[in-house]
Design an enzyme around this catalytic site. Structure first.
Site, PDB file in Angstrom:
ATOM      1  N   GLU A  19      47.468 -58.626  17.940  1.00 29.85           N
ATOM      2  CA  GLU A  19      46.012 -58.608  17.921  1.00 29.85           C
ATOM      3  C   GLU A  19      45.585 -58.728  16.468  1.00 29.85           C
ATOM      4  O   GLU A  19      45.943 -57.890  15.643  1.00 29.85           O
ATOM      5  CB  GLU A  19      45.503 -57.297  18.542  1.00 29.85           C
ATOM      6  CG  GLU A  19      43.994 -57.205  18.635  1.00 29.85           C
ATOM      7  CD  GLU A  19      43.510 -55.823  19.117  1.00 29.85           C
ATOM      8  OE1 GLU A  19      44.344 -55.009  19.586  1.00 29.85           O
ATOM      9  OE2 GLU A  19      42.306 -55.563  19.003  1.00 29.85           O
ATOM     10  N   ASP A  35      35.266 -48.315  15.473  1.00 27.32           N
ATOM     11  CA  ASP A  35      36.498 -48.046  14.738  1.00 27.32           C
ATOM     12  C   ASP A  35      36.411 -46.805  13.869  1.00 27.32           C
ATOM     13  O   ASP A  35      35.380 -46.515  13.267  1.00 27.32           O
ATOM     14  CB  ASP A  35      36.857 -49.253  13.872  1.00 27.32           C
ATOM     15  CG  ASP A  35      37.419 -50.386  14.721  1.00 27.32           C
ATOM     16  OD1 ASP A  35      38.398 -50.130  15.451  1.00 27.32           O
ATOM     17  OD2 ASP A  35      36.873 -51.494  14.672  1.00 27.32           O
ATOM     18  N   TYR A  77      41.816 -53.700  28.822  1.00 31.13           N
ATOM     19  CA  TYR A  77      42.056 -52.807  27.692  1.00 31.13           C
ATOM     20  C   TYR A  77      41.566 -51.424  28.099  1.00 31.13           C
ATOM     21  O   TYR A  77      40.376 -51.200  28.266  1.00 31.13           O
ATOM     22  CB  TYR A  77      41.273 -53.317  26.478  1.00 31.13           C
ATOM     23  CG  TYR A  77      41.648 -52.715  25.140  1.00 31.13           C
ATOM     24  CD1 TYR A  77      41.788 -51.342  24.961  1.00 31.13           C
ATOM     25  CD2 TYR A  77      41.826 -53.543  24.029  1.00 31.13           C
ATOM     26  CE1 TYR A  77      42.119 -50.813  23.717  1.00 31.13           C
ATOM     27  CE2 TYR A  77      42.145 -53.019  22.779  1.00 31.13           C
ATOM     28  CZ  TYR A  77      42.285 -51.652  22.634  1.00 31.13           C
ATOM     29  OH  TYR A  77      42.591 -51.138  21.396  1.00 31.13           O
TER      30      TYR A  77
END
Lengths: 261, 392
Positions: free
Chosen positions: A49, A60, A174
């Site tokens: 990725e 994040d 995911y």
């Protein structure tokens, strides 16, 4: 069959978890990204990725934020990320996915981005701020360029959201392992296995677990439950320990996480 | 101008957020819709707006500014007289009441100038809720008094060191906290930005400004203003005063921060100087570079120092229902001094942008016209900045 589907099919036959290594393009330097991809693939990563850095990565944690800022300061752009992917593709046959936030893709142009990514040898896209309900335009562009488009499920997802993600996704689902942002964690969330079971009832796509994955015991716990794991912040943390020799850190970390078969 | 499916204003708005937050925004949208239909909620909001926030705020005819302009009459909507010194309390009160209905026991917020942070900390103190406010370290330095006020009120002020160290980064950090603590925590966004239902909800809680002002102007003058002027950062005070005038023959003008000038690159004028993109959960005008990276902004006013703008403003701009213009730091400072000396009112630097545009505009209009300016906050918090700018 796409490179991503073929990889999961091969690993499923071997009853092996897919190990996906995340690298931020341009971290620690732009010129090493293609060789780090190759090193990761040679060190047991089944897919890569590649994060295209964004100024405001709100899903994040501190590790990927810092890597993104450093990569942007070093001159990483979407165009350079495409060049890096093209160079990486010459060095490995492992599936490569781009991860980035929606705005850099919008600025580049959805169709133009998908075409260019596909031409660079990229196999799929992961866009953390794009839920299925907002994804029609990018899905259309991704399909036209034979790119898989991955969607997320989270511990907080309703069953309707799980169904929507499973209906929209190609490549894999995911599965976010924690209620939180990205970043290495010591323990897996107890809610994770029930979430995987819920997703399984809605799709035949592979289920890949990410966020917090950092230790060999995480992989052991998920073998036979999930189809793959993504290791991101823990890998970047390893690189940060001696950024002058990122290749050695990537090899050491990945083979430490799972010894080569 | 009503929002459409999924909180769309034309092509703007939407819900561009991580999956972890989807359940929370769905829950919030449902709770908001139910609360609006609940007389008990409305009564509590109105009662506390009156007895705690100090509503209604008056409209005021600024005679000496009017005389100096030599054209239309200039009127102020006095949101600076609200408890905590700005319109921000309207939204803070509404959202914290909503959080209580949803059983969320922890409140977080972002703040730029600190006015929203102080407002949220104030309402949380009143209800005994723990409150954490994210604030860029640069803003903490330039708005130190508000940092102290938030701490006096019992809130935790968490410094944000990342990125430009201002409002954008404080918002990123608040969203990351929300992603992590979403089950127990309500995120009180301070402007008309963010994913649906925030822009709609903030407009609803702020539109008391325009509803009051419209009725008050009719009472005081017997007519509607020709123009309504408000400053626009994210755009909550502007949307609050604009919305009740949508169906009237009234010009609506949003004033963005031109900082050191639009050509300098050091500004925060998202509509005037940006192009559409996605930040903080919605699609709207955004200051970004060619590669889609969000740009650093500058304004002397911390509350306008933000690269995005609420999606409804983007729509109003494209529809030509509102006009968006910009005013520099220097012009805003001049209006700050002018209003202080001529009217005995020290305006916030944010609101000074609106005044700076309204005065020359009034000069071009007929004496029979009225220009209504949203005086969104008071300038006590800005005294040190202005002193520094004057000394420099």
């Amino acid at each position: 069959m796409s490179r991503i589907a073929a990889t999961f099919a091969r690993l499923a036959a071997q009853r092996r978890l897919a190990l996906i290594a995340y690298l931020t393009v341009g971290y620690p330097r732009l010129d090493v990204t293609p060789s780090l991809v190759q090193t990761a693939a040679d060190s047991g990563a089944d897919a890569i990725e590649l994060g295209i850095p964004f100024s405001d990565p709100l899903a994040d944690g501190p590790t990927i934020q810092a890597a993104s800022q450093q990569a942007l300061k070093g001159g990483t752009t979407v165009a350079r990320a495409l060049e890096a992917a093209t160079a990486a593709r010459k060095r490995t046959d492992a599936p490569i996915l781009f991860m980035t936030y929606l705005n850099p893709i919008l600025a580049f142009g959805l169709q133009r981005f998908c075409r260019a990514a596909s031409e660079a040898g990229v196999d799929g896209l992961i866009v953390p701020d794009l839920p299925p309900a907002e994804s029609a335009d990018l899905r259309q562009a991704a399909v036209a360029s034979q790119l898989d488009l991955v969607f997320f499920v989270a511990p907080t997802s309703s069953e309707a959201s799980v169904a929507a993600a499973c209906g929209a996704a190609t490549g894999f689902i995911y599965c976010i392992a924690v209620t939180g942002v990205t970043g290495a964690r010591a323990e897996l969330d107890p809610g994770l296995l029930p979430l995987i079971e819920l997703v399984r009832r809605h799709t035949n796509l592979p289920i890949v677990v990410g966020f917090g994955i950092s230790r060999p015991e995480h992989l052991e716990a998920l073998t036979g439950k999930a189809d793959g794991v993504i290791v991101a912040s823990a890998l970047l943390d390893a690189i940060a320990q001696s950024p002058e020799d990122p290749t050695a850190r990537v090899r050491e970390f990945l083979t430490g996480l799972r010894p080569l078969a | 101008m009503k929002e459409t499916m999924q909180g769309r204003y034309g092509k703007y708005g939407g819900q561009y957020i991580p999956e972890t937050l989807m359940a929370a925004v769905d829950e919030l949208a449902a709770a908001f819709e139910a609360a609006l239909k609940d007389d008990g909620f409305r009564h509590e909001f109105e009662y506390l707006s009156r007895t705690f926030s100090g509503r209604p705020t008056p409209v005021y005819r600024a005679d000496r500014l009017t005389e100096q302009a030599g054209g239309a009459e200039i009127w102020f909507k006095r949101e600076d007289l609200c408890h905590t010194g700005a319109h921000k309390i309207n939204n803070a009160l509404g959202q914290v009441l909503l959080a209580r209905r949803m059983g969320k026991r922890r409140i977080i917020a972002e703040t730029g100038a600190g006015q929203h942070g102080v407002a949220v900390a104030t309402v949380c103190a009143k209800f005994g809720l723990p409150c954490e406010v994210y604030m860029g370290v640069d803003d903490m330095a330039r708005q130190a008094t508000n940092v102290y006020k938030m701490r006096l009120l019992g809130a935790t002020v968490t410094p944000v060191e990342s990125g430009s160290k201002t409002l954008k980064d404080a918002t990123n950090e608040a969203i990351r906290d929300w992603v992590t603590n979403v089950r127990t925590t309500h995120y009180v966004i301070g402007s008309a930005v963010g994913p649906h239902p925030y822009p709609l909800m903030v407009r609803e809680f702020q539109s008391v400004i325009g509803r009051e002002a419209r009725a008050q102007m009719l009472t005081e003058t017997g007519r509607l203003p020709a123009v309504v002027v408000a400053c626009v950062g994210g755009g909550s005070n502007a949307i609050g005063i604009f919305a009740p005038f949508y169906d009237d023959p009234v010009r609506l003008v949003g004033v963005e921060a031109a900082g050191r000038g639009l050509d300098s690159g050091a500004h925060a004028a998202s509509i005037v100087g940006g192009r559409p993109g996605v930040l903080h959960g919605s699609f709207s005008y955004l200051l970004q570079d060619d590669d889609g990276q969000v740009m650093a902004t500058h304004s002397i006013s911390a509350g306008l120092d933000y690269p995005g703008v609420g999606p409804e403003h983007a729509f109003l701009h494209d529809q030509h229902r509102a006009e968006y213009v910009s005013v520099t730091d220097e012009q805003a400072l001049a209006a700050f001094h002018q209003t202080s000396r001529l009217e005995g009112i020290i305006p916030a630097l944010e609101s000074s942008h609106a005044i700076a545009y309204a005065v020359p505009l009034a000069a071009e209009l007929a004496a029979s016209d009225l220009v209504l300016v949203n005086l969104s906050g008071r300038g006590d918090k800005d005294v040190d900045i202005v002193r520094g700018a004057s000394d420099g």
